[in-house]
Design a protein around this motif. Structure first.
Motif, PDB file in Angstrom:
ATOM      1  N   VAL B  30       0.845  -1.201   0.000  1.00 48.08           N
ATOM      2  CA  VAL B  30       0.000   0.000   0.000  1.00 48.08           C
ATOM      3  C   VAL B  30       0.878   1.247   0.000  1.00 48.08           C
ATOM      4  O   VAL B  30       0.663   2.186  -0.785  1.00 48.08           O
ATOM      5  CB  VAL B  30      -0.946  -0.020   1.227  1.00 48.08           C
ATOM      6  CG1 VAL B  30      -1.684   1.307   1.341  1.00 48.08           C
ATOM      7  CG2 VAL B  30      -1.930  -1.163   1.113  1.00 48.08           C
ATOM      8  N   SER B  33       2.544   1.742  -3.395  1.00 46.71           N
ATOM      9  CA  SER B  33       1.589   2.200  -4.402  1.00 46.71           C
ATOM     10  C   SER B  33       1.262   3.675  -4.212  1.00 46.71           C
ATOM     11  O   SER B  33       1.167   4.432  -5.189  1.00 46.71           O
ATOM     12  CB  SER B  33       0.305   1.386  -4.319  1.00 46.71           C
ATOM     13  OG  SER B  33       0.596   0.026  -4.317  1.00 46.71           O
ATOM     14  N   ILE B  34       1.109   4.073  -2.942  1.00 47.69           N
ATOM     15  CA  ILE B  34       0.785   5.477  -2.673  1.00 47.69           C
ATOM     16  C   ILE B  34       1.945   6.370  -3.074  1.00 47.69           C
ATOM     17  O   ILE B  34       1.754   7.441  -3.658  1.00 47.69           O
ATOM     18  CB  ILE B  34       0.407   5.650  -1.184  1.00 47.69           C
ATOM     19  CG1 ILE B  34      -0.971   5.024  -0.953  1.00 47.69           C
ATOM     20  CG2 ILE B  34       0.417   7.109  -0.776  1.00 47.69           C
ATOM     21  CD1 ILE B  34      -1.450   5.054   0.468  1.00 47.69           C
ATOM     22  N   GLY B  37       1.954   6.608  -6.833  1.00 45.64           N
ATOM     23  CA  GLY B  37       0.868   7.506  -7.230  1.00 45.64           C
ATOM     24  C   GLY B  37       1.250   8.954  -6.988  1.00 45.64           C
ATOM     25  O   GLY B  37       0.985   9.827  -7.814  1.00 45.64           O
ATOM     26  N   GLY B  38       1.908   9.186  -5.848  1.00 48.73           N
ATOM     27  CA  GLY B  38       2.341  10.541  -5.529  1.00 48.73           C
ATOM     28  C   GLY B  38       3.336  11.074  -6.539  1.00 48.73           C
ATOM     29  O   GLY B  38       3.265  12.240  -6.947  1.00 48.73           O
ATOM     30  N   SER B  71       1.381  15.535  -1.554  1.00 45.30           N
ATOM     31  CA  SER B  71       0.799  15.450  -0.218  1.00 45.30           C
ATOM     32  C   SER B  71      -0.548  16.162  -0.182  1.00 45.30           C
ATOM     33  O   SER B  71      -1.478  15.713   0.485  1.00 45.30           O
ATOM     34  CB  SER B  71       1.757  16.051   0.807  1.00 45.30           C
ATOM     35  OG  SER B  71       1.952  17.418   0.530  1.00 45.30           O
ATOM     36  N   TYR B  74      -3.150  13.836  -1.450  1.00 46.08           N
ATOM     37  CA  TYR B  74      -3.455  12.735  -0.534  1.00 46.08           C
ATOM     38  C   TYR B  74      -4.162  13.230   0.720  1.00 46.08           C
ATOM     39  O   TYR B  74      -5.032  12.549   1.262  1.00 46.08           O
ATOM     40  CB  TYR B  74      -2.184  11.975  -0.169  1.00 46.08           C
ATOM     41  CG  TYR B  74      -1.748  11.029  -1.255  1.00 46.08           C
ATOM     42  CD1 TYR B  74      -2.664  10.140  -1.823  1.00 46.08           C
ATOM     43  CD2 TYR B  74      -0.450  11.010  -1.722  1.00 46.08           C
ATOM     44  CE1 TYR B  74      -2.283   9.270  -2.830  1.00 46.08           C
ATOM     45  CE2 TYR B  74      -0.059  10.147  -2.722  1.00 46.08           C
ATOM     46  CZ  TYR B  74      -0.981   9.272  -3.271  1.00 46.08           C
ATOM     47  OH  TYR B  74      -0.601   8.424  -4.259  1.00 46.08           O
ATOM     48  N   PHE B 345     -10.986   5.061  -1.001  1.00 43.24           N
ATOM     49  CA  PHE B 345     -10.302   5.681  -2.143  1.00 43.24           C
ATOM     50  C   PHE B 345     -11.289   6.424  -3.026  1.00 43.24           C
ATOM     51  O   PHE B 345     -11.051   7.529  -3.492  1.00 43.24           O
ATOM     52  CB  PHE B 345      -9.585   4.612  -2.972  1.00 43.24           C
ATOM     53  CG  PHE B 345      -8.212   4.294  -2.469  1.00 43.24           C
ATOM     54  CD1 PHE B 345      -7.287   5.305  -2.265  1.00 43.24           C
ATOM     55  CD2 PHE B 345      -7.834   2.990  -2.211  1.00 43.24           C
ATOM     56  CE1 PHE B 345      -6.018   5.015  -1.817  1.00 43.24           C
ATOM     57  CE2 PHE B 345      -6.571   2.685  -1.764  1.00 43.24           C
ATOM     58  CZ  PHE B 345      -5.656   3.703  -1.562  1.00 43.24           C
ATOM     59  N   VAL B 363      -6.791   7.247  -8.414  1.00 42.38           N
ATOM     60  CA  VAL B 363      -7.273   6.219  -7.505  1.00 42.38           C
ATOM     61  C   VAL B 363      -7.185   4.843  -8.167  1.00 42.38           C
ATOM     62  O   VAL B 363      -6.768   3.863  -7.552  1.00 42.38           O
ATOM     63  CB  VAL B 363      -8.720   6.543  -7.081  1.00 42.38           C
ATOM     64  CG1 VAL B 363      -9.347   5.357  -6.404  1.00 42.38           C
ATOM     65  CG2 VAL B 363      -8.735   7.746  -6.160  1.00 42.38           C
ATOM     66  N   VAL B 366      -3.519   3.750  -8.149  1.00 42.21           N
ATOM     67  CA  VAL B 366      -3.058   3.276  -6.838  1.00 42.21           C
ATOM     68  C   VAL B 366      -3.687   1.933  -6.498  1.00 42.21           C
ATOM     69  O   VAL B 366      -3.009   0.998  -6.045  1.00 42.21           O
ATOM     70  CB  VAL B 366      -3.374   4.333  -5.750  1.00 42.21           C
ATOM     71  CG1 VAL B 366      -3.030   3.798  -4.378  1.00 42.21           C
ATOM     72  CG2 VAL B 366      -2.602   5.617  -6.027  1.00 42.21           C
ATOM     73  N   GLN B 367      -4.995   1.813  -6.751  1.00 36.56           N
ATOM     74  CA  GLN B 367      -5.687   0.544  -6.465  1.00 36.56           C
ATOM     75  C   GLN B 367      -5.048  -0.627  -7.196  1.00 36.56           C
ATOM     76  O   GLN B 367      -4.772  -1.679  -6.620  1.00 36.56           O
ATOM     77  CB  GLN B 367      -7.157   0.637  -6.895  1.00 36.56           C
ATOM     78  CG  GLN B 367      -8.035   1.368  -5.918  1.00 36.56           C
ATOM     79  CD  GLN B 367      -9.462   1.471  -6.410  1.00 36.56           C
ATOM     80  OE1 GLN B 367      -9.787   1.003  -7.498  1.00 36.56           O
ATOM     81  NE2 GLN B 367     -10.315   2.076  -5.620  1.00 36.56           N
TER      82      GLN B 367
END
Lengths: 428, 414
Positions: B30, B33-34, B37-38, B71, B74, B345, B363, B366-367
């Motif tokens: 997780v 992935s975040i 994505g960032g 950030s 998120y 999400f 989303v 990331v998923q």
């Protein structure tokens, strides 16, 4: 019917007869539909199928079919075939393979005559219908070929949709930046390959379930391209999302031939590549040493390994090749059909390609015709909505999908995938 | 590396199988992935692009801009999904959490449908169509029948289940009788369902009288799920139905004879057949249950959040349900928590898009990355350089993905 003889044929073909009533029952239902709809419900018009356009160099006369007569003819003919199949099965014989083809052709004639005859303007261009079908089928065929390449080597490729979408995206961006559509075409192949690399690494190196990787890759590509489309592409669409189109290349003289001219000799380079790919992959798979090895890996990797074939590297390269092929199909969306990328523009074509691949029994030629069938029904729906039918447009839109279900349930039956497809290979 | 596989297999203790860093890997997946994505958010950010022009003279500017872009997105996502600290009242502050639960409801229900089919060796891509049919049936009951409160809702829920079950029955029976591949049939039925509801919404029985848009009348109040937390929140009784369904599926799979037979069919259809279990019956039964569960997701949509039937009633819940089932590893409670995560999400993504302009597609990215990484623990371990010694031995199918891996053995897709 004279065929209903009492004596049963002898020979080894008869040893394990399990009477399969699927064919006669299916034929009977179809004949009933023909009787009720095509014959009894026939419109009092004449359906006209135009074969040539006025501008064509060679012109063939239009085919005019009186709807009532054709409706009754097909109903009677289909009933006869159903009765014949029934008698054959009752006598413990197999129904010959050409029977369903004849039946399908007759049914199509009956259906087309009925549906065109009941339209407001009962006249459609047959050449346009067929040419449009091929055009719609091009990305599907590329997608199916990608599936064939992967599955024949033992890797299930659900990621066709993602490969097509990434191809479409890359083609649009690369062609826009470079101003050259052919650069876009190459970029599309690279993008498709890139998706394949992920599929191959995860499924071959890390032994992750191939279906999972495929499904997830589709979501990933959809998310990535959608994200980039609404950030980069929408911010500066002149630079990133206005690709030039691939020109249509007409071959002199041949392209003027009725019907086949438009299909075979008036295509963009993607269209010609499609024909080449079908033939090359077919010949490659079934008539070369490479193909034999590929199929061995897909059917029985242990045996192939014993014979000294490198199973996992064969798989790896084939999956990559499949990605490149699907990438070309993706380029069709942005370089031929529409001239810009929009999110999720492949709209499930990859899944249809998957269906075509299974319908075509993991054979390039079979997949080609299955995709054509799908393209035909999709295009028929467009054509019919223009001439105006009594059938609600939503039902016409359902047609390709229902036909696919019927075809898969009725014709293909227990189709057999390559034996090792979907299972990772671990050396003992 | 491969010669060590056998050895690695046997040296693996039961405790190791359970603890084996599986939770750690999930958390790391997780996080990874975040972070990815960032990076994506930062790379496509306007400010980052501007500051990168003078990166070599003042690199700090670009890094700050990148950090702020990622950030910021998120934080907005978190505030939209869990807790909004800037709200005036506590009620407002926890509102995002209730939104998450609302969005998670159809995800959990449809995810359970996909998962239970997985366990029987079937790949049910048809949740989308099953949701649509379930919603259609429930909606018809909701705005056509006149029944006392309570009973009306009950009939609507049952109708929704039947609608979905019907749409699941078709691929089930075709698979059982003709061998038609369930993947193709369910994909095709998704499209058929879309066009079917599009047609219905233009016919008198379904279209809202006086409207020219494809939209149904509002469902009667007696057929709507009651709101759990009052009118200020959208959270409805459907969420409790989702919890009940999770328990029900858990019981069915792990405690009932039917569930045992279904799992046997999924593990090895030939062995199941030899043992006297009807494989064909198993296919039909599981597809009807799967369809019914997805149908309940449709009910949650039409009788809970939307209150009218439209062509887009299923949104993309049917497809998201597949990733939910995969992330939940086809275990009922796994699906439940995966549904909650993806619900968060999705709910947060909406907030993020309006607040920071970051497209909600991030989303999806990331998923899918989460599912990919969780499916390949050796990759995650290699990236974070943990468990290096063992890593060499454990480059093999992850033990915890066995249940799904078996689906292919049973003739998954092609």
């Amino acid at each position: 019917m004279s065929v209903a003889t009492e004596t049963r044929p002898e020979g080894p073909t008869h040893t394990a007869t399990v009477r399969n009533w699927k064919a006669p029952i299916g034929f009977g239902v179809g004949a009933l539909v023909a009787l009720l709809v095509f014959a009894l419900g026939s419109p009092a018009q004449t359906a006209v199928f135009r074969i040539s356009n006025d501008s064509d160099r060679f012109r063939l006369a239009d085919v005019a079919l009186p709807a009532t007569a054709v409706g009754w003819f097909t109903a009677v003919a289909l009933t006869l075939i159903a009765v014949y199949a029934f008698l054959q099965v009752r006598n413990g014989r197999k129904v010959a393979r050409w029977i369903p083809i004849v039946y399908g052709a007759l049914f199509m004639i009956g259906f087309l005559t009925w549906v065109v005859g009941s339209a407001n303007t009962p006249s459609i261009s047959l050449a346009g219908l067929i040419a449009g079908s091929v055009t719609l089928a091009i990305p599907l065929i590329f997608g199916s070929l990608s599936g064939v390449l992967c599955e024949r080597v033992g890797v299930v490729n659900i990621a066709i949709e993602g490969q097509l979408l990434s191809g479409a995206f890359a083609a649009a961006v690369a062609a826009s930046i470079s101003g050259n559509a052919y650069v876009g075409l190459i970029a599309a192949a690279f993008a498709g390959t890139l998706v394949s690399v992920v599929l191959a690494v995860f499924s071959i190196k890390y032994y992750v379930n191939q279906i999972i990787v495929g499904v997830v890759l589709n979501v990933l590509v959809s998310g990535l391209t959608g994200f980039l489309a609404s950030t980069l592409l929408s911010r500066d669409s002149a630079t990133f999302n206005s690709p030039p189109s691939l020109p249509v290349i007409s071959i002199p003289f041949l392209s003027d031939l009725p019907i086949i001219g438009g299909i075979l000799f008036r295509q963009s380079i993607v269209g010609y590549l499609m024909y080449v790919a079908v033939i090359v992959i077919y010949v490659g798979l079934f008539h070369t040493k490479w193909g034999l090895r590929v199929r061995a890996v897909g059917e029985h990797p242990q045996a192939a390994d014993t014979m000294g074939i490198k199973v996992n590297s064969t798989r790896f390269w084939n999956v990559l090749l499949g990605g490149a092929v699907a990438g070309f199909g993706g380029a069709f969306f942005t370089l031929v059909s529409v001239s810009s990328f929009s999110r999720d523009m492949t709209a499930g074509a990859g899944y249809i390609a998957l269906a075509a691949l299974i319908f075509g029994r993991w054979n390039p030629i079979g997949a080609f015709f299955a995709a054509l069938l799908f393209g035909f029904f999709t295009n028929l729906q467009y054509v019919l909505s223009i001439v105006g039918t009594s059938v609600p447009s939503q039902f016409m839109a359902m047609l390709p999908y229902i036909v696919t279900i019927l075809a898969v349930a009725g014709l293909v039956g227990r189709s057999r995938p390559p034996a090792a497809s979907g299972t990772p290979y671990m050396k003992e | 590396m491969s010669s060590q596989l056998q050895q690695g297999d046997s040296s693996r203790s039961v405790l190791h199988r359970i603890m084996g860093g599986s939770t750690l890997v999930a958390v790391l997946a997780v996080v990874l992935s975040i972070v990815l994505g960032g990076i994506l958010i930062a790379v496509t950010d306007d400010r980052v692009a501007e500051t990168s022009a003078y990166f070599f003279s003042r690199p700090g500017d670009m890094l700050t801009a990148a950090w702020e872009a990622a950030s910021g997105a998120y934080i907005a996502l978190f505030q939209g999904a869990i807790f909004n600290p800037r709200a005036d009242t506590v009620a407002q502050a926890i509102r995002p959490l209730t939104e998450t639960l609302t969005v998670a409801t159809p995800l959990i229900l449809a995810g359970l449908g996909v998962a239970i089919a997985f366990r029987t060796g079937l790949f049910n891509i048809g949740a989308q169509g099953q949701i649509i049919l379930g919603a259609t049936f429930a909606a018809w009951v909701g705005f056509t029948l006149e029944l006392p409160p309570g009973l009306h809702l009950l009939i609507a829920v049952v109708a929704g289940f039947i609608g979905g079950a019907l749409w699941g029955f078709i691929p089930g029976i075709l698979k059982a009788r003709t061998g038609a591949h369930e993947v193709i049939v369910t994909i095709m039925l998704n499209y058929v369902a879309v066009y079917l509801v599009a047609y219905l919404l233009f016919t008198p029985g379904f279209q809202n009288p006086g409207s020219s848009n494809p939209i149904s009348p509002r469902l009667d109040d007696s057929a709507l799920y009651p709101l759990l937390l009052g009118s200020g929140y959208r959270l409805h009784l459907g969420f409790l139905v989702a919890i009940a369904a999770t328990i029900g599926v858990w019981w069915l799979l792990n405690r009932s004879t039917t569930g045992f037979e279904l799992r046997a069919v999924g593990a090895n259809p030939n062995a199941a057949r030899t043992a006297g279990i009807s494989v064909t019956k198993g296919y039909v039964v599981v597809m009807m249950i799967a369809g019914g569960l997805a149908g309940l997701a449709g009910v949650a949509q039409v009788a809970g959040t939307e209150k009218v039937l439209t062509g887009g009633i299923a949104a993309s819940f049917g497809f998201d349900a597949i990733t939910v089932a995969l992330l939940g590893r086809s275990h009922p409670w796994g699906v439940f928590f995966a549904g909650l995560l993806f619900g968060a999400f999705r709910a947060g993504g909406v907030q993020m898009q309006t607040q920071t302009g970051t497209p909600i597609d991030i989303v999806l990215v990331v998923q899918s990355l989460i599912v990919l990484f969780i499916a390949a623990p050796p990759l995650v371990k290699a990236i974070f350089r943990i468990d290096q010694k063992k890593k060499k031995k454990t480059t093999k199918p992850d033990q915890s993905s066995e249940d799904i891996t078996t689906t292919t053995a049973a003739g998954g897709v092609a």
